[in-house]
Design an enzyme around this catalytic site. Structure first.
Site, PDB file in Angstrom:
ATOM      1  N   GLN A   1      -2.770   1.099   7.931  1.00  0.00           N
ATOM      2  CA  GLN A   1      -2.419   0.642   6.427  1.00  0.00           C
ATOM      3  C   GLN A   1      -2.732  -0.740   6.128  1.00  0.00           C
ATOM      4  O   GLN A   1      -2.807  -1.010   4.883  1.00  0.00           O
ATOM      5  CB  GLN A   1      -0.977   1.195   6.459  1.00  0.00           C
ATOM      6  CG  GLN A   1      -0.409   1.096   4.917  1.00  0.00           C
ATOM      7  CD  GLN A   1       1.008   1.964   4.727  1.00  0.00           C
ATOM      8  OE1 GLN A   1       0.873   3.219   4.807  1.00  0.00           O
ATOM      9  NE2 GLN A   1       2.011   1.493   4.963  1.00  0.00           N
TER      10      GLN A   1
ATOM     11  N   ASP B   1       9.121  -0.256  11.734  1.00  0.00           N
ATOM     12  CA  ASP B   1       9.537  -0.197  10.375  1.00  0.00           C
ATOM     13  C   ASP B   1      10.275   1.331  10.131  1.00  0.00           C
ATOM     14  O   ASP B   1      11.303   1.505  10.040  1.00  0.00           O
ATOM     15  CB  ASP B   1       8.358  -0.393   9.662  1.00  0.00           C
ATOM     16  CG  ASP B   1       8.463   0.049   7.996  1.00  0.00           C
ATOM     17  OD1 ASP B   1       9.623   0.039   7.554  1.00  0.00           O
ATOM     18  OD2 ASP B   1       7.564   0.231   7.206  1.00  0.00           O
TER      19      ASP B   1
ATOM     20  N   LYS C   1      13.602  -4.103   5.231  1.00  0.00           N
ATOM     21  CA  LYS C   1      13.151  -3.799   3.890  1.00  0.00           C
ATOM     22  C   LYS C   1      14.675  -3.477   3.383  1.00  0.00           C
ATOM     23  O   LYS C   1      15.255  -2.300   3.562  1.00  0.00           O
ATOM     24  CB  LYS C   1      12.411  -2.535   3.880  1.00  0.00           C
ATOM     25  CG  LYS C   1      10.972  -2.911   4.299  1.00  0.00           C
ATOM     26  CD  LYS C   1      10.174  -1.684   4.276  1.00  0.00           C
ATOM     27  CE  LYS C   1       8.697  -1.842   4.633  1.00  0.00           C
ATOM     28  NZ  LYS C   1       8.019  -0.498   4.558  1.00  0.00           N
TER      29      LYS C   1
ATOM     30  N   GLU D   1       2.868  -3.038  13.745  1.00  0.00           N
ATOM     31  CA  GLU D   1       4.012  -2.518  13.234  1.00  0.00           C
ATOM     32  C   GLU D   1       3.481  -0.943  13.245  1.00  0.00           C
ATOM     33  O   GLU D   1       2.559  -0.587  13.113  1.00  0.00           O
ATOM     34  CB  GLU D   1       4.098  -3.084  11.881  1.00  0.00           C
ATOM     35  CG  GLU D   1       5.181  -2.278  10.980  1.00  0.00           C
ATOM     36  CD  GLU D   1       5.338  -2.618   9.434  1.00  0.00           C
ATOM     37  OE1 GLU D   1       5.720  -2.000   8.721  1.00  0.00           O
ATOM     38  OE2 GLU D   1       4.915  -3.812   9.141  1.00  0.00           O
TER      39      GLU D   1
ATOM     40  N   ARG E   1       7.945  -4.072  -0.493  1.00  0.00           N
ATOM     41  CA  ARG E   1       7.463  -2.676  -0.509  1.00  0.00           C
ATOM     42  C   ARG E   1       6.409  -2.588  -1.255  1.00  0.00           C
ATOM     43  O   ARG E   1       5.938  -3.460  -1.995  1.00  0.00           O
ATOM     44  CB  ARG E   1       8.737  -1.718  -1.374  1.00  0.00           C
ATOM     45  CG  ARG E   1       9.867  -1.662  -0.780  1.00  0.00           C
ATOM     46  CD  ARG E   1       9.657  -1.161   0.939  1.00  0.00           C
ATOM     47  NE  ARG E   1       9.163  -0.009   1.238  1.00  0.00           N
ATOM     48  CZ  ARG E   1       9.726   0.869   1.703  1.00  0.00           C
ATOM     49  NH1 ARG E   1      11.194   0.961   1.703  1.00  0.00           N
ATOM     50  NH2 ARG E   1       9.419   2.206   2.186  1.00  0.00           N
ATOM     51  N   SER E   2       5.427  -1.568  -1.242  1.00  0.00           N
ATOM     52  CA  SER E   2       4.206  -1.440  -2.064  1.00  0.00           C
ATOM     53  C   SER E   2       4.333  -1.364  -3.455  1.00  0.00           C
ATOM     54  O   SER E   2       3.597  -1.571  -4.376  1.00  0.00           O
ATOM     55  CB  SER E   2       3.462  -0.309  -1.634  1.00  0.00           C
ATOM     56  OG  SER E   2       3.964   1.101  -1.607  1.00  0.00           O
TER      57      SER E   2
ATOM     58  N   GLU F   1      -1.067  -3.347  -2.560  1.00  0.00           N
ATOM     59  CA  GLU F   1      -0.324  -4.864  -2.138  1.00  0.00           C
ATOM     60  C   GLU F   1      -1.234  -6.171  -2.287  1.00  0.00           C
ATOM     61  O   GLU F   1      -0.988  -7.073  -1.767  1.00  0.00           O
ATOM     62  CB  GLU F   1       0.104  -4.822  -0.781  1.00  0.00           C
ATOM     63  CG  GLU F   1       0.995  -3.758  -0.484  1.00  0.00           C
ATOM     64  CD  GLU F   1       1.761  -3.507   0.905  1.00  0.00           C
ATOM     65  OE1 GLU F   1       1.273  -4.232   1.576  1.00  0.00           O
ATOM     66  OE2 GLU F   1       2.629  -2.698   0.946  1.00  0.00           O
TER      67      GLU F   1
ATOM     68  N   ASP G   1      -0.384  -3.147  10.576  1.00  0.00           N
ATOM     69  CA  ASP G   1       0.762  -2.214  10.338  1.00  0.00           C
ATOM     70  C   ASP G   1      -0.214  -0.667  10.446  1.00  0.00           C
ATOM     71  O   ASP G   1      -1.037  -0.285   9.507  1.00  0.00           O
ATOM     72  CB  ASP G   1       1.295  -2.118   8.995  1.00  0.00           C
ATOM     73  CG  ASP G   1       2.081  -0.935   8.511  1.00  0.00           C
ATOM     74  OD1 ASP G   1       2.534  -0.272   9.580  1.00  0.00           O
ATOM     75  OD2 ASP G   1       2.668  -1.032   7.421  1.00  0.00           O
TER      76      ASP G   1
END
EC number: 4.2.1.11
Length: 430
Positions: free
Chosen positions: A167, A313, A338, A286, A367-368, A209, A245
């Site tokens: 990701q 996460d 988060k 991550e 966050r996205s 992002e 990630d």
């Protein structure tokens, strides 16, 4: 002289606004008796952990089912009634009152998005009422550590419509002397990367992002990032390293990990990650394994925990109960923070505190689906977390956090300390 009555909550209002993906989200305003006001907007994730607090959506046809009218109504009709008359200075009491009013384990009655919006807005109102910055209000006199940014410059997985399974591929400018210089270094590599991709005939369109979303394999992405770091004039592993990630829950099914055309057991997945760490200057991974693959995570920690930062996460979802389970089983060595995973500022601070007392690092994260709200920038300094993930070097909802950190660094002046310059945050491999 500030009268304590001036810091009592007088009015709370809420509205439905849009996030960076064009989806509705919740904004709350908390007004105090003395006239001070705090405003906050909650973010929303694309790849969400199964154990996150409940984000309340309306369903139906409006906004394709993603409206947050119910959450807004809960704030104005139920939460406001419960909180008006309380002191904004007592964050724990404010949050506890909302949790009691909700009464569920995962905030599914009022919605974590409703509770968090009011929680963050209350803290900002209190800071404004006292006439001090949010980072100082939350962190006190020791709030002077600027975080190392983990800059997501290549997007894949659930954040982009491309062939990349992992990701996020991130730059980690730990070798800078200050946050300002770290930001410059990352930005220069970002623009160098854009030219490299363009010269190779690859897409320079950006993902959710703000990072590029080319069609690459995972190894190719690492190779082009190392090339971009070098071409920008920096030393890979010494000045700028890499972070991943993997978001492996997204491609975990029936006990196997399917990516890059292969299918792997947990042990084989750990082996794949070990190969990447050997090949590239990776300092942080991550969600290298799926959120409930505890045995796999344990093996990953045994094999790589002494070499790189292993961030949970989806594994921990900013939840102290799941984090304690990880601590007790020596699983991972870092937690991603988060605020909307757990749904209140108090619980977020408790997770960061537990991590620190247990020898785990904390990485404050966006966050996205983000907004112009910059609370997490202040939170990263307030908690001395030493690391922040807030996206790439484009899209204003990402850059807003970087710009706020620049302001904080300027305001702190000679008192400002960059985490990378004092050996905090993920370390490079020279």
């Amino acid at each position: 002289m500030i009268d304590s009555l001036d810091l009592v909550i007088d009015t709370i209002v809420a509205r439905e606004v849009l996030d960076s993906r064009g989806n509705p989200t919740v904004e709350a305003e908390v007004l105090l008796e003395g006239g001070a006001m705090g405003r906050a907007i909650v973010p929303s994730g694309a790849s969400t952990g199964a154990h996150e607090a409940h984000e309340l959506r309306d369903g139906g046809d409006r906004y394709m089912g993603k409206g947050v009218g119910q959450a807004v109504n809960h704030i104005e009709e139920r939460i406001a009634t419960a909180l008006c008359g309380l002191s904004a200075l007592d964050q724990a009491a404010v949050d506890a009152a909302m949790l009691e009013l909700d009464g569920s384990d995962n905030k599914s009655n009022l919605g974590a998005n409703a509770i968090l919006a009011v929680s963050m807005a209350t803290a900002r109102a209190a800071a404004n009422g006292l006439g001090i910055p949010l980072y100082r209000y939350l962190g006190g006199p020791m709030a002077n550590l600027l975080p190392v940014p983990l800059m997501n410059v290549i997007n894949g997985g659930a954040h982009a419509a491309n062939s990349l399974d992992f990701q996020e591929f991130m730059l980690v400018p730990h070798g800078a002397p200050s946050f300002r210089e770290a930001l410059r270094m990352g930005t220069e590599v970002f623009h160098t990367l854009k030219k490299l991709l363009s010269d190779k005939g690859m897409s320079t369109a950006v993902g959710d992002e703000g990072g590029f979303a080319p069609d690459l394999g995972n190894v190719e992405a690492g190779e082009i990032l190392v090339e971009a770091i070098s071409k920008a004039g920096y030393k890979p592993g010494e000045q700028i390293s890499l972070a991943l990630d993997v978001a492996s829950t997204e491609f975990f099914e029936n006990g196997r990990y399917a990516f890059d055309g292969g299918s792997y057991t947990s042990a084989e997945m750990v082996g794949q990650l070990e190969q990447l760490v050997e090949k590239f200057p990776i300092v942080s991974i991550e969600d290298g394994l799926a959120e409930d693959d505890w045995d796999g995570w344990k093996l990953l920690t045994e094999r790589l925990g002494g070499k790189v930062q292993l961030v949970g996460d989806d594994l921990f979802v900013t939840n102290t109960k799941r984090l304690q389970q990880g601590i007790d089983s020596a699983t991972a060595n870092s937690i991603l923070i988060k605020v909307n995973q757990i749904g209140s500022l108090t619980e977020t601070l408790q997770a960061i505190d537990l991590a620190g007392r247990s020898g785990y690092t904390s990485v404050i994260s966006h966050r996205s689906g983000e907004t112009e709200d910059t609370t997490i920038a202040d939170l990263s300094v307030a908690t001395r977390a030493g690391q922040i993930k807030t996206g790439s070097l484009s899209r204003s909802e990402r850059v807003a956090k970087y710009n706020q950190l620049l302001r904080i660094e300027d305001e702190l002046g000679s008192q400002a300390v960059y985490a990378g310059a004092v050996g905090q945050g993920p370390r490079g491999k020279a």
